[in-house]
Each structure stands twice: as C-alpha cells, then as structure tokens.
Design an enzyme around this catalytic site. Structure first.
Site, PDB file in Angstrom:
ATOM      1  N   ASP A   1       0.821  -1.222   0.000  1.00  0.00           N
ATOM      2  CA  ASP A   1       0.000   0.000   0.000  1.00  0.00           C
ATOM      3  C   ASP A   1       0.847   1.262   0.000  1.00  0.00           C
ATOM      4  OD1 ASP A   1      -2.514  -1.497   0.300  1.00  0.00           O
ATOM      5  OD2 ASP A   1      -1.824  -1.878   2.340  1.00  0.00           O
TER       6      ASP A   1
ATOM      7  N   LYS B   1       2.598   2.242  -5.094  1.00  0.00           N
ATOM      8  CA  LYS B   1       3.388   1.766  -6.238  1.00  0.00           C
ATOM      9  C   LYS B   1       2.688   2.035  -7.568  1.00  0.00           C
ATOM     10  CE  LYS B   1       3.480  -2.332  -4.409  1.00  0.00           C
ATOM     11  NZ  LYS B   1       2.955  -1.997  -3.061  1.00  0.00           N
TER      12      LYS B   1
ATOM     13  N   GLN C   1       2.314  -5.895  -3.203  1.00  0.00           N
ATOM     14  CA  GLN C   1       2.541  -5.992  -1.756  1.00  0.00           C
ATOM     15  C   GLN C   1       3.818  -5.220  -1.354  1.00  0.00           C
ATOM     16  OE1 GLN C   1       1.841  -9.370  -3.265  1.00  0.00           O
ATOM     17  NE2 GLN C   1      -0.297  -8.955  -2.948  1.00  0.00           N
TER      18      GLN C   1
ATOM     19  N   HIS D   1      -3.649  -1.477  -6.897  1.00  0.00           N
ATOM     20  CA  HIS D   1      -2.924  -0.260  -7.234  1.00  0.00           C
ATOM     21  C   HIS D   1      -3.916   0.799  -7.678  1.00  0.00           C
ATOM     22  CE1 HIS D   1       1.097  -2.556  -8.057  1.00  0.00           C
ATOM     23  NE2 HIS D   1       0.765  -2.505  -6.789  1.00  0.00           N
TER      24      HIS D   1
END
Length: 426
Positions: A13, A16, A225, A41
C-alpha cells in the site's frame, strides 16, 4: 538496456501504482511478476480514479504493452472483469496489448473456498488473508498439481487436471471444514467460459521481454505488496504467499537477473499496515488518526482500515539491503502537513541492545521498542509544490534525514494522488 524494478519497501500500500504509472513513460513493456488480486494499485489520472488488481498499471498509457508473468497467480474472473471495465473506458485491452504467460498459475473456485474456510477456522489467530485463493493456489504450484494459463488452450487437458485435483480439495472442504464437495461438471461449467476468453491473451512472455530488451527498449517490472510481506524475508507468518523482493522480478517474469538494473523502492512518508502482524511504530493517538483520515488509509483491495504509524527506519534499511535499492520514491508527503512534530524510528531496543535492522527471529518484531528521533513538522499544504525548492524547509529536512538513515537517495517525491503532483529532486 537493463530493466527497471518498482517494488514496495514496507508492508504494501505504498503507492506503487502511481509510481509505475509515472515511470511507464520510460518503458515499452510493463511486467507484473508476482502476487495476485490480493494487491490493489490506485491510479488517479485527470481526477479519475482507477483501481487495478491484476492488470499492470501501465495499461492506461496508449501504445504500451503489459504482461503478467509466471510468478503471478491469476483469477480469470477478476482479470476479465478488470479488462471489461477498462474496455468500457475506451482502453485497448486486445491480446496485442495485454498478455499472460503460459506458465502463470490460475486461481480455481476451490482455492477461494479453501482460503476463506481456513481463515474462518482460525478464530483468534487469523493471518489477515484477503480470502482470494492466493495461498492455496501457490500451494498447488509447489505441489505440482496447479492449473496454468497454458492449460486454457487445451480443454481436455484442463478437465483432466481439475479432475485430478478435486479429490484432495473435496476431502478438505467436506471432511475438515464441513462444506459441500465440488462436482467436476460444476467446476468446469464455471471455468470454461472464462478460460475461452483468457486463452487469446496467453503468450510467450519471456520471449517478449527478451525481444524488447534486445531492441534497446525499456522494461518496467511492477511489484505488488511489500518487502516485509515477502514469504521468506517478511514478518512470517503474517506474510503473503510469494516473494515480493526486487530480485524475484527475474524469476517471476522469465527475465535474467542481468536484465535488472534500476531498483526503485516505494515508501510512504510514514508507515501503514493492513491486517494482522507486528507493527512497532503503530499509533493509537491523535497523530495516528491524522495519518489515517488525511491519508484516506483504506485498503484498495479489501477496503480495510489501514493501521498507521511513524516512519520505521529499521524496516526501510532492511528493504534497501534486501532489494539493492538504487533510489527511493517517497509517497504521501502531503499527509504529514499539519503535524507539529514528526518522529522517525531510527533503531530498536531489543534484549538489552540496540538494533538498526529488524531482528531475524520469528515473532521478535512484536517485542522491540522503537528508538525515536523527533523532527519539526510543517503546517503548509505541499500538494501544489512541484520542486524541492517549493517545499517547506522542514519537509526538505525530513526527506534528507530519510536519505541519511536509509542509505538510499530520494529520486521521486509524491505530494498527492495525481500524476502531476510529483517532484523529481534530481
């Protein structure tokens, strides 16, 4: 030309998706190399928010090709639902733009059922899984009984493999969890329509990557992740089921390790975590509420409220050394605005000593005491800043201290969710 890896440096989180979206300008091929639809995302383009779970974030750039590598576990229903939503927005989702490796393992209906049943049975010792079948699918991969995307091209083979897998799955579903056993015909009835739609996207992904690099074109490897959810190096057992490290970009895609060059580690200006597991700098005070509310800290995949805390340098240092970070992308700097003081955890006290890195023993991170350094905060809204010079001095000092303590330079600073809300210090 070497590839560029974008990955998370914390517990996921980190933002990215936005960083991948920005850096897609420098790439021709964007590769998702691990994880499944337990990742999310979020992209904001011209004020419109798009949340992706499987399809690489570069898909919103016309003319770019996106691929899903062998290290991913693919839920075909989620994949097609995402593709349909993007198609409705006018995005080209043809096989010429979006490919899935022959070797990508597929999440089957029994994987979701097993995942949810297991988590429900754990009562007070839940891991915090999303219940999306990720772990059970990776288990079948390791047990060599998995279904792969290439099997979608041969329906007779697909049915034989499902038939071989079902007896064990039904023994668990019915015998251990008290659920109804699955019938082969019903499973195939659910899977075949999806398989037929996914099949045109199944292609030789390693060949595509090699061809792109041989032509001197850019390849961007997109992680999911975060480092500390890595199956080997994360806070086990509160981890995901795949390797989240930058080095896995090679194995998870079919590239060579020699094809990996720049490693961009994405880190929030503070720290968050979703689900269970140790979190040394977690806040349960007004400052934590500020980070949660101003940062809109809810999981993109689950909607779960994220736990929030101060920046954790032992966690970040570990990410830098495990991934070979060449630069940091710091996100959500704007969220810190309005806090009078900021704290950075610079080390841990543990068993009578002081540690600069997380302890390696399982469960030990839950017993460390953070050692904090306090820096002045700032009251200004930095969301309109487009250069380091425009940032308040306190914000620049904070970023400089992050560089000093982590050992990695800051290459990107995000001050808001939009593409344009970005600073490139160099």
């Amino acid at each position: 030309m070497a590839g560029m890896v974008v990955h998370g440096a914390q517990w996921g989180d980190e933002g990215k998706g936005k960083i991948v979206d920005l850096l897609t300008e420098r790439a021709d091929l964007i590769v998702r190399f691990h994880g499944g639809n337990n990742a999310g995302h979020t992209l904001v383009v011209d004020g419109e928010k798009t949340v992706l779970h499987l399809i690489p974030s570069g898909i919103l750039h016309a003319g770019k090709r996106c691929v899903i590598g062998a290290g991913v576990v693919l839920d075909p229903g989620v994949f097609l639902a995402e593709a349909d939503k993007l198609t409705a927005k006018g995005v080209d989702m043809s096989p010429a733009r979006l490919a899935v490796s022959y070797r990508t393992h597929v999440i089957m209906p029994y994987h979701n059922l097993l995942d949810s049943a297991r988590e429900a049975a754990k009562a007070g010792s839940k891991i915090g899984t999303t219940g999306r079948g990720i772990g059970p699918c990776y288990e079948d991969k390791a047990s060599r009984i998995g279904i792969r995307a290439g099997d979608f091209l041969d329906e007779a083979l697909l049915e034989r493999k499902v038939a071989a897998a079902l007896p064990e799955k039904n023994a668990l579903l019915a015998g251990l969890y008290g659920l109804e056993p699955l019938e082969l015909s019903k499973v195939m009835e659910a899977v075949l329509p999806l398989a037929r739609r996914v099949a045109p996207h199944v292609q030789d992904v390693p060949a595509m990557i090699q061809e792109c690099l041989a032509q001197g074109k850019g390849v961007l490897f997109e992680g999911a992740q975060g480092t500390h959810l890595d199956i080997d190096h994360g806070t086990y057992p509160f981890v995901t089921s795949s390797s989240c490290l930058a080095g896995n970009a090679a194995a998870g895609s079919g590239a060579s390790v020699r094809d990996l060059g720049e490693v961009i580690s994405v880190v929030k200006a503070y720290t968050t975590r979703v689900g269970s597991g140790p979190f040394p700098t977690e806040l349960s005070c007004a400052d934590g509420e500020h980070l949660q509310s101003v940062g809109a800290e809810f999981g993109a995949t689950t909607g779960r409220k994220r736990r929030c805390g101060w920046q954790d340098m032992p966690v970040l240092r570990e990410a830098v050394r495990l991934n070979g970070t060449t630069s940091l992308a710091v996100t959500k700097l704007d969220v810190l605005g309005g806090l009078k003081e900021l704290k950075i955890c610079v080390a841990y006290r543990f068993q009578g000593g002081e540690l600069l890195y997380p302890p390696q023993q399982e469960g030990a991170l839950a017993h460390v005491e953070p050692v904090y350094e306090t820096l002045p905060g700032w009251s200004e809204d930095v969301s309109a800043c487009r250069s380091m010079a425009e940032l308040p001095q306190a914000a620049r000092n904070y970023l400089r201290r992050m560089e000093e303590l982590s050992g990695a330079p800051v290459g990107i600073v995000s001050v808001g969710p939009g593409r344009e809300q970005t600073i490139f210090p160099g």
